[in-house]
Design an enzyme around this catalytic site. Structure first.
Site, PDB file in Angstrom:
ATOM      1  N   GLN A  58      52.514  99.848 108.737  1.00 44.66           N
ATOM      2  CA  GLN A  58      52.362  98.615 107.961  1.00 44.66           C
ATOM      3  C   GLN A  58      52.642  97.402 108.848  1.00 44.66           C
ATOM      4  OE1 GLN A  58      55.629  97.934 105.297  1.00 44.66           O
ATOM      5  NE2 GLN A  58      54.381  96.833 103.806  1.00 44.66           N
ATOM      6  N   GLY A  59      51.621  96.612 109.109  1.00 46.79           N
ATOM      7  CA  GLY A  59      51.792  95.413 109.940  1.00 46.79           C
ATOM      8  C   GLY A  59      51.903  94.165 109.076  1.00 46.79           C
ATOM      9  N   TYR A  60      53.059  93.991 108.443  1.00 43.76           N
ATOM     10  CA  TYR A  60      53.290  92.810 107.606  1.00 43.76           C
ATOM     11  C   TYR A  60      54.209  91.822 108.337  1.00 43.76           C
ATOM     12  CZ  TYR A  60      51.350  94.432 103.062  1.00 43.76           C
ATOM     13  OH  TYR A  60      50.536  94.809 102.032  1.00 43.76           O
ATOM     14  N   SER A  61      55.473  92.248 108.559  1.00 45.88           N
ATOM     15  CA  SER A  61      56.493  91.314 109.064  1.00 45.88           C
ATOM     16  C   SER A  61      56.184  90.829 110.481  1.00 45.88           C
ATOM     17  CB  SER A  61      57.858  92.000 109.084  1.00 45.88           C
ATOM     18  OG  SER A  61      58.151  92.541 107.835  1.00 45.88           O
ATOM     19  N   SER A  79      57.444 100.159 111.027  1.00 48.13           N
ATOM     20  CA  SER A  79      57.957 101.536 110.977  1.00 48.13           C
ATOM     21  C   SER A  79      56.909 102.522 111.458  1.00 48.13           C
ATOM     22  CB  SER A  79      58.354 101.911 109.549  1.00 48.13           C
ATOM     23  OG  SER A  79      59.399 101.093 109.108  1.00 48.13           O
ATOM     24  N   SER A 102      63.824  92.227 100.792  1.00 44.99           N
ATOM     25  CA  SER A 102      65.282  92.264 100.650  1.00 44.99           C
ATOM     26  C   SER A 102      65.660  92.253  99.160  1.00 44.99           C
ATOM     27  CB  SER A 102      65.899  91.052 101.346  1.00 44.99           C
ATOM     28  OG  SER A 102      65.592  89.885 100.619  1.00 44.99           O
ATOM     29  N   GLU A 141      67.519  90.174  97.625  1.00 44.53           N
ATOM     30  CA  GLU A 141      67.393  88.819  97.059  1.00 44.53           C
ATOM     31  C   GLU A 141      65.935  88.538  96.674  1.00 44.53           C
ATOM     32  OE1 GLU A 141      68.917  89.562  99.877  1.00 44.53           O
ATOM     33  OE2 GLU A 141      71.013  89.049  99.504  1.00 44.53           O
ATOM     34  N   GLU A 176      54.854 100.128  97.618  1.00 46.44           N
ATOM     35  CA  GLU A 176      55.942 100.360  98.576  1.00 46.44           C
ATOM     36  C   GLU A 176      57.296 100.399  97.864  1.00 46.44           C
ATOM     37  OE1 GLU A 176      56.399  97.438 101.719  1.00 46.44           O
ATOM     38  OE2 GLU A 176      57.817  98.738 102.768  1.00 46.44           O
TER      39      GLU A 176
END
Ligand SMILES: Cc1cc2nc3c(=O)[nH]c(=O)nc-3n(C[C@H](O)[C@H](O)[C@H](O)COP(=O)(O)OP(=O)(O)OC[C@H]3O[C@@H](n4cnc5c(N)ncnc54)[C@H](O)[C@@H]3O)c2cc1C
Length: 407
Positions: A135-138, A170, A388, A390, A253
């Site tokens: 997964q290439g998100y962040s 990951s 997260s 939050e 996810e």
């Protein structure tokens, strides 16, 4: 397939149980305690003969993706049947050899948003476990504020050219493909210039550098894209319409993480029963056979009650998802609660271990205790990964409860 119950489900259970008894190699039955992600990954990359056999048999049945349509190699089972299958697998300690981001996140999203050609090309390889996805998100500057991502994807006529950096990817070092969020329109508002692009991790210009997690594993990477070429038809959904797809994938996810935490799998520590075993062993019992530490005992009871409520709510959410086309924003509730419960459980275990929970390697540790300490460290990430705690609470507040934005 239509959902049915009663006798037909019982018949399915009997058939699944018989098939599993016959086809699940006994050498693979799982021991208790948290496994390391790296160990699981190593087993996946270098399977022994029985692991290969199990994977091949599950691929043939399509049971690695039990509810996916048969036309793409899936099991074609109803949700009820899939749950029965899961129960029967748990009963004998069998795990799904296709488990990963392909089956839990990318595949379900592609089934909803992909073109027929994209489904034909990618879904069967996920079901057979031949292709691993990451997964290439962040990005270094875009985590919670995901829509701020900057990885550039430019139109080069007959292909796309990608430049930028992802982080915390990951399994990127082992992945064959990446479902990636890229910026295709830098002039548009930030949510409106993003597309979902599929990138072949073996292509020139893709580089991964593993990062070490606090528990000593290196389950994720920095991922660099330098002039990477991607096919024009590797965009999923509309050009610049990637945000909708990104959000849908996040629901899958969060649902998968919550369910995994509930089941005490790789990312979670030992089961609730496991805590009791450790407490009995290290804290000891009083003359009435109860845990000798009263304060610990009441916190353990509290934890077990919360865990029980969580398991039941997961079950209810699964039933609701069945009626409502898969997970919804309520997955954020489960993800938040699951992370907290997993962390509480790990704290209780390490507390029970006392001095035996203070080391890092060698000296006086038994394998299981050390695994628990590392498992405890791994749970620190549970309230960060997949959004997260939050951020998940923000989703609950806005999208589930409909509360006004405080800004
Ligand atoms: C084990 C692990 C695996 C991961 N795997 C992947 C992966 O495969 N692919 C991928 O793309 N990413 C992955 N991630 C990254 C993960 O999605 C991000 O770490 C996460 O979204 C948080 O982003 P950040 O680290 O940039 O923290 P930041 O966004 O910088 O947040 C820092 C802190 O500020 C808080 N915060 C930020 N914004 C708000 C707000 N609006 N309201 C309240 N609080 C706020 C956060 O809750 C957090 O406590 C993984 C992370 C971990 C730990």
């Amino acid at each position: 397939m239509a959902d049915f119950g009663g006798g037909e489900l019982d018949a399915f259970r009997a058939g699944a149980r018989a098939w599993l008894e016959e086809n699940y190699p006994t050498s693979l039955r799982r021991g208790a305690g948290p496994g390391s992600e790296e160990a699981a990954m190593t087993a996946m990359l270098n399977p022994n003969e029985d692991q290969k056999l199990w994977k091949a048999r599950m691929a043939e049945k399509g049971w690695g993706a039990p509810t996916w349509p048969k036309q793409y190699g899936g099991g074609g089972l109803s949700q009820s049947e899939a749950r029965v299958l899961q129960q029967e697998m748990e009963r004998i300690g069998a795990s799904n050899p296709m488990m990963g981001m392909g089956t839990s996140m990318f595949g379900p999203t592609l089934l909803e948003y992909g073109t027929e050609a994209q489904k034909q090309r990618h879904i069967p390889n996920i079901v057979s476990g031949e292709v691993r996805w990451c997964q290439g998100y962040s990005e270094p500057g875009a985590g919670s504020d995901l829509a701020g991502l900057q990885t550039k994807c430019e139109d080069a006529g007959d292909h796309w050219v990608v430049n930028g950096q992802k982080i915390w990817t990951s399994g990127a070092q082992y992945a064959d493909w990446c479902f990636c969020l890229v910026r295709t329109d830098p002039a548009a508002k930030k949510h409106e210039g993003i597309s979902c692009l599929l990138i072949n991790m073996k292509d020139p210009g893709v580089e991964t550098r593993p990062i070490r997690l606090i528990n000593g594993d290196s389950p994720f990477c920095e991922t660099f894209f330098t002039d990477v070429k991607a096919r024009k038809d590797d965009i999923v959904g509309p050009l610049n319409g990637g945000w909708t797809i990104a959000k849908r994938l996040l629901q899958f996810e969060r649902d998968a993480i919550a369910t995994g935490l509930g089941g005490g799998t790789l990312t979670g520590p030992a089961s609730a029963t496991g805590v009791v075993d450790y407490a009995r062993r290290y804290i000891g019992l009083d003359d009435q056979g109860r845990l000798a530490d009263v304060d610990y005992r009441s916190r353990l009871v509290q934890h077990r009650m919360e865990n029980q409520a969580f398991q039941m709510t997961l079950q209810r959410a699964a039933d609701e998802a069945k009626a409502n086309q898969g997970p919804s924003n309520a997955a954020a509730i489960m993800k938040y609660a699951g992370a907290k419960i997993a962390q509480d459980r790990a704290e209780l275990i390490v507390e029970a271990l006392g001095n035996q929970g203070l080391g890092w390697e060698g000296g006086g540790f038994e394998g299981q205790e050390l695994a628990q300490v590392r498992g405890w460290l791994r749970t620190k990430a549970n309230s960060i990964e997949g959004g997260s705690s939050e951020i998940n609470l923000n989703v609950v507040s806005k999208r589930v409860l409909g509360l006004p934005d405080p800004k």
